[in-house]
Design a protein around this motif. Structure first.
Motif, short mmCIF file in Angstrom:
data_model
loop_
_atom_site.label_atom_id
_atom_site.label_comp_id
_atom_site.label_asym_id
_atom_site.label_seq_id
_atom_site.Cartn_x
_atom_site.Cartn_y
_atom_site.Cartn_z
N GLY A 118 21.63 1.84 -8.03
CA GLY A 118 22.84 1.13 -7.58
C GLY A 118 23.90 2.46 -8.18
N ALA A 119 23.87 3.55 -8.69
CA ALA A 119 24.87 4.07 -8.91
C ALA A 119 26.09 4.29 -7.81
N GLY A 120 27.66 4.53 -7.99
CA GLY A 120 28.72 5.03 -7.39
C GLY A 120 29.81 3.77 -7.05
N PRO A 121 30.01 3.65 -6.58
CA PRO A 121 31.37 2.29 -6.72
C PRO A 121 31.29 1.54 -7.99
N GLN A 122 29.86 0.16 -7.14
CA GLN A 122 29.46 -0.30 -7.98
C GLN A 122 29.35 -0.51 -9.53
N ARG A 123 28.61 0.82 -9.42
CA ARG A 123 27.79 1.16 -10.85
C ARG A 123 28.01 2.36 -11.47
N THR A 124 28.16 2.62 -12.52
CA THR A 124 28.14 3.63 -12.81
C THR A 124 27.00 3.68 -14.49
N ILE A 125 26.29 4.91 -14.49
CA ILE A 125 25.31 4.96 -14.74
C ILE A 125 25.14 6.05 -16.04
N LEU A 126 25.58 6.38 -17.26
CA LEU A 126 25.58 7.19 -17.95
C LEU A 126 23.93 7.86 -18.21
N LEU A 127 23.82 8.59 -18.35
CA LEU A 127 22.04 9.86 -18.05
C LEU A 127 22.38 10.53 -19.52
N LEU A 128 20.94 9.99 -20.36
CA LEU A 128 20.58 10.75 -21.67
C LEU A 128 19.01 11.62 -20.86
N LEU A 129 19.57 13.21 -21.20
CA LEU A 129 18.61 14.00 -20.99
C LEU A 129 18.51 15.21 -22.37
N ASP A 130 17.34 15.45 -22.01
CA ASP A 130 17.78 16.68 -23.04
C ASP A 130 17.73 18.29 -21.77
N LEU A 140 24.40 22.54 -10.17
CA LEU A 140 23.65 20.83 -10.41
C LEU A 140 24.28 19.65 -9.86
N ARG A 141 23.78 19.19 -9.02
CA ARG A 141 24.13 18.34 -7.44
C ARG A 141 24.14 17.01 -8.34
N VAL A 142 25.43 16.26 -8.83
CA VAL A 142 24.97 15.41 -9.55
C VAL A 142 25.59 14.10 -8.87
N PRO A 143 24.83 13.04 -8.55
CA PRO A 143 25.85 11.98 -7.03
C PRO A 143 26.43 10.74 -8.01
N ASP A 144 27.51 10.82 -7.22
CA ASP A 144 28.75 9.62 -7.73
C ASP A 144 27.94 8.86 -8.31
N GLY A 145 28.86 8.66 -9.37
CA GLY A 145 28.75 7.86 -10.11
C GLY A 145 27.86 7.83 -11.54
N LEU A 146 26.74 9.15 -11.40
CA LEU A 146 26.36 9.63 -12.13
C LEU A 146 26.75 9.91 -12.85
N ARG A 147 26.78 9.92 -14.73
CA ARG A 147 27.46 11.32 -15.29
C ARG A 147 26.22 11.20 -16.82
N LEU A 148 25.71 12.70 -16.54
CA LEU A 148 25.03 13.33 -17.72
C LEU A 148 25.36 13.44 -18.80
N ILE A 149 24.65 13.19 -19.48
CA ILE A 149 24.68 13.42 -21.76
C ILE A 149 23.76 14.18 -22.04
N HIS A 150 23.88 15.10 -22.56
CA HIS A 150 22.74 16.39 -22.92
C HIS A 150 22.16 15.92 -24.49
#
Length: 217
Positions: A118-130, A140-150
């Protein structure tokens, strides 16, 4: 309850400064996103890939004194990749099984995860990855509502999702399989079983330093 907070990278367990620095970074990013969209919930996830295949997964077992335990094995190099997205604070998770890793495949997984979570207008997701190549390639295409943290370089001990793989491996440990399809059937069922047990996922991924509030220290 497993205490993943005692893993290397915790204060007093090897790399306390890196764990503390990452904790502050995650908490600050959570606060930033919540300030940007006050009405939109923000959730912190982590993700990792796990490679398994026809090369046997072996672990220690009990055996009679004076006898060595044996396990059948035939080293063949056919692989599956399990990708898990998990929110340690709640145990929410999403699981995918594929036959490789690449930038195009990772883009499709991100899109599927964003849709299902449900990432997008209703929810923001922060994603930790290596910093694997397919996680960091330019464009790299990252969907709306998703933010990558390395993660910082060379710090797998700071990745909570790493603690899921010993659970995933349970149905194939010390077992011999002739076909990769047999392993896939067992692993897919294992992922479904784990999906139904959020408390186990939370117990194994919620590090002591993992932010549960958006306010930085």
């Amino acid at each position: 309850m497993v205490d993943p907070g005692a893993a290397p990278g915790e204060p007093g367990c090897g790399r306390p400064r890196r764990a503390g620095s990452l904790q502050k970074k995650l908490a600050a990013t959570l606060a930033e996103e919540e300030a940007r969209q006050p009405a939109r919930p923000v959730t912190l996830f982590c993700t990792d890939e796990h490679r398994i295949g026809l090369k046997p997964v072996t672990r220690r077992v009990w055996a009679p004194r004076g006898q060595r335990p044996t396990a059948l094995g035939h080293h063949r190099y056919a692989w599956l990749y399990v990708t898990a997205f998990v929110a340690p604070a709640t145990g929410e998770s999403h699981w995918y099984v594929g036959n490789g890793v690449s930038k195009p495949l990772f883009e499709r997984l991100l899109a599927l995860f964003a849709q299902e979570a449900g990432a997008g207008p209703q929810r923001t997701i922060l994603l930790l990855l290596d910093g694997a190549g397919w996680h960091t390639e330019p464009g790299l295409r990252v969907p709306d509502g998703l933010r990558l943290i390395h993660l910082p370089p060379y710090t797998p001990e700071l990745q909570p999702a790493e603690h899921l793989w010993r659970l995933v491996d349970e149905p194939i440990v010390n077992r011999h399989f002739d076909r990769i399809a047999e392993i896939q059937d067992r692993i897919e069922q294992r992922c479904r079983d784990l999906e139904a047990q959020p408390d186990i996922r939370r117990d194994n991924t919620l590090f002591r330093w993992w932010p549960q509030k958006s306010t930085p220290n």
